[in-house]
Enzyme design. Structure first.
Site, PDB file in Angstrom:
ATOM      1  N   LYS A 146       0.869  -1.191   0.000  1.00 47.35           N
ATOM      2  CA  LYS A 146       0.000   0.000   0.000  1.00 47.35           C
ATOM      3  C   LYS A 146       0.895   1.227   0.000  1.00 47.35           C
ATOM      4  CE  LYS A 146      -4.467   0.950   0.285  1.00 47.35           C
ATOM      5  NZ  LYS A 146      -5.610   0.121  -0.150  1.00 47.35           N
ATOM      6  N   ASP A 186      -7.139   4.238  -4.341  1.00 42.64           N
ATOM      7  CA  ASP A 186      -7.786   4.075  -3.024  1.00 42.64           C
ATOM      8  C   ASP A 186      -8.410   5.450  -2.753  1.00 42.64           C
ATOM      9  OD1 ASP A 186      -7.837   2.018  -0.597  1.00 42.64           O
ATOM     10  OD2 ASP A 186      -7.533   3.982   0.296  1.00 42.64           O
ATOM     11  N   THR A 229     -15.075  -3.056  -6.963  1.00 41.06           N
ATOM     12  CA  THR A 229     -15.104  -3.186  -5.503  1.00 41.06           C
ATOM     13  C   THR A 229     -16.541  -3.154  -4.994  1.00 41.06           C
ATOM     14  OG1 THR A 229     -12.996  -2.028  -5.456  1.00 41.06           O
ATOM     15  CG2 THR A 229     -14.097  -2.351  -3.346  1.00 41.06           C
ATOM     16  N   SER A 398      -8.211  -5.854 -10.462  1.00 43.60           N
ATOM     17  CA  SER A 398      -6.857  -5.339 -10.714  1.00 43.60           C
ATOM     18  C   SER A 398      -5.944  -6.476 -11.174  1.00 43.60           C
ATOM     19  CB  SER A 398      -6.270  -4.720  -9.441  1.00 43.60           C
ATOM     20  OG  SER A 398      -6.715  -3.399  -9.263  1.00 43.60           O
TER      21      SER A 398
HETATM   22  P1  NDP Z   1     -13.088   7.617  -2.598  1.00 45.91           P
HETATM   23  O1  NDP Z   1     -12.028   8.625  -2.433  1.00 45.91           O
HETATM   24  O2  NDP Z   1     -13.638   7.357  -3.947  1.00 45.91           O
HETATM   25  O3  NDP Z   1     -14.315   7.931  -1.635  1.00 45.91           O
HETATM   26  C1  NDP Z   1     -14.146   8.023  -0.264  1.00 45.91           C
HETATM   27  C2  NDP Z   1     -15.468   8.381   0.379  1.00 45.91           C
HETATM   28  O4  NDP Z   1     -15.349   8.262   1.787  1.00 45.91           O
HETATM   29  C3  NDP Z   1     -15.879   9.823   0.110  1.00 45.91           C
HETATM   30  O5  NDP Z   1     -17.263   9.901   0.133  1.00 45.91           O
HETATM   31  C4  NDP Z   1     -15.265  10.555   1.286  1.00 45.91           C
HETATM   32  O6  NDP Z   1     -15.893  11.779   1.604  1.00 45.91           O
HETATM   33  C5  NDP Z   1     -15.480   9.554   2.403  1.00 45.91           C
HETATM   34  N1  NDP Z   1     -14.421   9.699   3.418  1.00 45.91           N
HETATM   35  C6  NDP Z   1     -13.095   9.545   3.247  1.00 45.91           C
HETATM   36  N2  NDP Z   1     -12.433   9.775   4.393  1.00 45.91           N
HETATM   37  C7  NDP Z   1     -13.381  10.091   5.287  1.00 45.91           C
HETATM   38  C8  NDP Z   1     -13.334  10.433   6.657  1.00 45.91           C
HETATM   39  N3  NDP Z   1     -12.176  10.497   7.318  1.00 45.91           N
HETATM   40  N4  NDP Z   1     -14.523  10.673   7.281  1.00 45.91           N
HETATM   41  C9  NDP Z   1     -15.700  10.613   6.607  1.00 45.91           C
HETATM   42  N5  NDP Z   1     -15.796  10.313   5.303  1.00 45.91           N
HETATM   43  C10 NDP Z   1     -14.660  10.041   4.666  1.00 45.91           C
HETATM   44  O7  NDP Z   1     -12.480   6.263  -1.979  1.00 45.91           O
HETATM   45  P2  NDP Z   1     -12.920   4.745  -2.227  1.00 45.91           P
HETATM   46  O8  NDP Z   1     -14.380   4.667  -2.414  1.00 45.91           O
HETATM   47  O9  NDP Z   1     -12.017   4.205  -3.254  1.00 45.91           O
HETATM   48  O10 NDP Z   1     -12.502   4.079  -0.845  1.00 45.91           O
HETATM   49  C11 NDP Z   1     -13.399   3.988   0.258  1.00 45.91           C
HETATM   50  C12 NDP Z   1     -12.949   2.879   1.186  1.00 45.91           C
HETATM   51  O11 NDP Z   1     -12.911   1.639   0.465  1.00 45.91           O
HETATM   52  C13 NDP Z   1     -11.546   3.029   1.769  1.00 45.91           C
HETATM   53  O12 NDP Z   1     -11.512   2.434   3.044  1.00 45.91           O
HETATM   54  C14 NDP Z   1     -10.683   2.210   0.823  1.00 45.91           C
HETATM   55  O13 NDP Z   1      -9.492   1.782   1.437  1.00 45.91           O
HETATM   56  C15 NDP Z   1     -11.618   1.050   0.555  1.00 45.91           C
HETATM   57  N6  NDP Z   1     -11.367   0.276  -0.644  1.00 45.91           N
HETATM   58  C16 NDP Z   1     -11.268   0.866  -1.877  1.00 45.91           C
HETATM   59  C17 NDP Z   1     -11.081   0.081  -2.993  1.00 45.91           C
HETATM   60  C18 NDP Z   1     -11.056   0.659  -4.365  1.00 45.91           C
HETATM   61  O14 NDP Z   1     -10.983  -0.137  -5.317  1.00 45.91           O
HETATM   62  N7  NDP Z   1     -11.134   1.950  -4.549  1.00 45.91           N
HETATM   63  C19 NDP Z   1     -10.912  -1.381  -2.891  1.00 45.91           C
HETATM   64  C20 NDP Z   1     -11.132  -1.901  -1.562  1.00 45.91           C
HETATM   65  C21 NDP Z   1     -11.323  -1.086  -0.494  1.00 45.91           C
HETATM   66  P3  NDP Z   1     -15.245  13.165   1.102  1.00 45.91           P
HETATM   67  O15 NDP Z   1     -15.446  13.172  -0.383  1.00 45.91           O
HETATM   68  O16 NDP Z   1     -15.986  14.203   1.830  1.00 45.91           O
HETATM   69  O17 NDP Z   1     -13.788  13.111   1.468  1.00 45.91           O
HETATM   70  O1  2IT Z   2      -7.968  -1.730  -0.631  1.00 44.05           O
HETATM   71  C1  2IT Z   2      -7.921  -2.204  -1.783  1.00 44.05           C
HETATM   72  O2  2IT Z   2      -8.085  -3.408  -2.002  1.00 44.05           O
HETATM   73  C2  2IT Z   2      -7.680  -1.279  -2.897  1.00 44.05           C
HETATM   74  N1  2IT Z   2      -7.591  -0.074  -2.668  1.00 44.05           N
HETATM   75  C3  2IT Z   2      -7.526  -1.804  -4.289  1.00 44.05           C
HETATM   76  C4  2IT Z   2      -6.135  -2.312  -4.512  1.00 44.05           C
HETATM   77  C5  2IT Z   2      -5.802  -2.703  -5.936  1.00 44.05           C
HETATM   78  O3  2IT Z   2      -4.613  -3.000  -6.139  1.00 44.05           O
HETATM   79  O4  2IT Z   2      -6.664  -2.717  -6.805  1.00 44.05           O
END
Ligand code: NDP
Ligand code: 2IT
Length: 465
Positions: A146, A186, A229, A398
């Protein structure tokens, strides 16, 4: 931590009683705490995994001899670097960048990049550690890593984001490669950021290689990576419900977040006939009493993805109410699906959900539930899908993007969709097999145990180093 025999589970076999085991376990975790001070998220992630696998490790001299547990909690290597970039006013800004290469026993390091002001080494170590086990569950040849930065893309112009990404890649490019380490997105890193990062890599190396995933479709990206995801989260939950001879029809689902994971989970839930009653961002949550429909989802996607706006602006629209600075868990629902960030569903939230008759939690984000909240749901024998199982669909696609890049082909959407469904089904099956406790399935136990077996077995085969 010394690679001490006292730390690993006693191998005295049948004579080992559970009291000795508990104190060995606490000693092991104490040492991890002392070696990693000020990293509460990392320690929480380690505790969850180690608590499950410790009893399994008792009486396994092979694990002890190769210090498998000690090596599992220590990253292979960590890079930290300065990232300088110029903002639109001509001011030089300085951020910190990182890459944590945690464990490559199963394949190249693989895991996302997070750009958010809260990013620090402890958070990235927790995410990289989790990724090792998540990636194992996909059944693909992927190690875990990461990275990211405390850079905040929110409120920055496209050009500022571009200059940051270009500077970040100057250092990152030294450490990645299709067979070495393959980052992705992420929080705060979506297709725009991946595009700028990839463009800079090509400029630096003069090579078109699969060194990042989540690329745009048309310049190396896989169809369905963006949706994977969120879709995978729903497919996993569907498998859990189907085991209980239930489905999503009419089920009220409270989602947190309104980013990549949240909105594609919402999209799939609508397709399955569920009623999505909330989404949120860092400003608060939007209550949708009548349930999300495709029109409103389109509006929210446009607001969050294209305009990069705030949910607050939808207050009063289509019967929605915005609750500033609150989390959605006070809204009655059948399933809670946290898709924003770590630690967002605590004990108080768990109690409120249980009080309102919630059937369970499906973790879309990484470690969104606190240890106390997880304990409550497990005590009640409710459905609880841990992140490393439920949100593995993103990294799985991925992995499929890496395969397509190596073969220099693009697969059709149907093929990727089919593979994703198969992988999520297989993860569910592994969890049930390893977590079946008779009268219920403990998915936390199942996911951690099934993943550990794969990683430990590869580490044993490869020998210590
Ligand atoms: P994005 O940046 O697309 O979206 C994040 C969302 O969460 C936004 O709505 C954001 O609000 C909110 N958010 C982020 N930080 C905070 C906080 N501290 N408090 C409240 N709201 C918060 O990210 P993803 O959707 O990609 O990721 C979301 C989660 O999923 C994370 O935990 C990530 O690690 C996990 N994840 C992501 C994957 C991926 O493929 N993208 C794969 C697997 C897991 P705002 O816009 O106001 O910041
Ligand atoms: O938390 C996760 O699994 C991710 N942010 C996606 C990682 C990836 O390599 O697609």
């Amino acid at each position: 931590m010394t690679q001490s025999k006292q730390n690993t589970p006693s191998s005295s076999g049948s004579g080992t009683d559970s009291k000795d085991r508990d104190s060995d376990l606490e000693r092991f975790l104490d040492e991890v705490s002392q070696r990693n001070p000020h990293e509460p998220e990392f320690l929480e992630a380690v505790r969850e995994v180690i608590e499950v696998i410790y009893p399994e490790a008792v009486g396994r001299p092979d694990l002890q001899q190769d210090a498998i547990l000690e090596r599992l909690v220590e990253p292979d290597r960590v890079f930290s670097f300065r990232v300088c970039w110029e903002d639109d006013d001509g001011q030089l800004q300085v951020n910190r960048g990182y890459r944590v290469q945690f464990n490559n026993a199963l394949g190249p390091y693989k895991g996302g990049l997070r750009f958010h002001p809260s990013v620090n080494l402890g958070i990235l170590k927790f995410l990289a550690f989790e990724q090792v086990f998540k990636n194992a569950l996909t059944g693909l040849p992927l190690g875990g890593g990461k990275g990211g930065s405390d850079f905040d893309p929110r409120g920055r112009s496209d050009r500022e984001v571009m200059r940051f990404c270009q500077s970040f890649m100057i250092e990152l490019s030294r450490h990645i490669g299709p067979d070495r380490d393959v980052p992705a997105g992420d929080i705060g890193v979506g297709e725009r950021e991946i595009g700028y990062l990839y463009g800079q890599y090509k400029r630096l190396q003069d090579e078109s290689r699969g060194i990042l995933t989540g690329k745009g479709v048309g310049y190396g990206g896989s169809l369905l990576r963006m949706e994977a995801t969120g879709y995978g989260v729903v497919l996993f939950a569907e498998a859990m419900l189907s085991r209980l001879e239930e489905d999503f029809a009419g089920k009220a689902c409270a989602i947190s977040g309104s980013g990549n994971v949240a909105l594609f989970a919402a999209e799939k839930l609508l397709e399955k006939g569920a009623k999505v009653v909330t989404v949120s961002d860092s400003g608060g949550y939007l209550h949708i009493p009548e349930g999300l429909d495709t029109e409103l989802l389109k509006k929210i996607k446009d607001l969050k993805f294209a305009q990069r706006g705030r949910l607050e602006s939808l207050d009063g629209e289509d019967g929605c109410e915005f609750h500033a600075d609150e989390r959605p868990w006070e809204v009655a629902c059948d399933l809670a699906i946290p898709c924003a960030t770590q630690g967002e569903l605590d004990l108080e939230a768990a109690e409120a959900l249980l009080e309102n008759g919630c059937m369970g939690v499906i973790e879309g984000a990484n470690m969104p539930s606190t240890a106390a909240a997880i304990k409550r749901f497990r005590e009640e024998k409710k459905l609880f899908a841990p992140a490393k199982a439920a949100n593995a669909g993103g990294v799985a696609v991925s992995g499929l993007e890496m395969s397509q890049n190596s073969m220099r082909v693009y697969w059709k959407r149907e093929r990727v969709e089919e593979e994703l469904a198969e992988i999520m089904g297989s993860i569910h099956k592994q969890c049930v097999e390893a977590g079946d406790d008779g009268d219920w399935v403990d998915y936390v136990k199942g996911a951690n145990l099934a993943a550990f077996k794969q990683v430990a077995s590869a580490m044993l085969s490869l020998g210590p180093g």
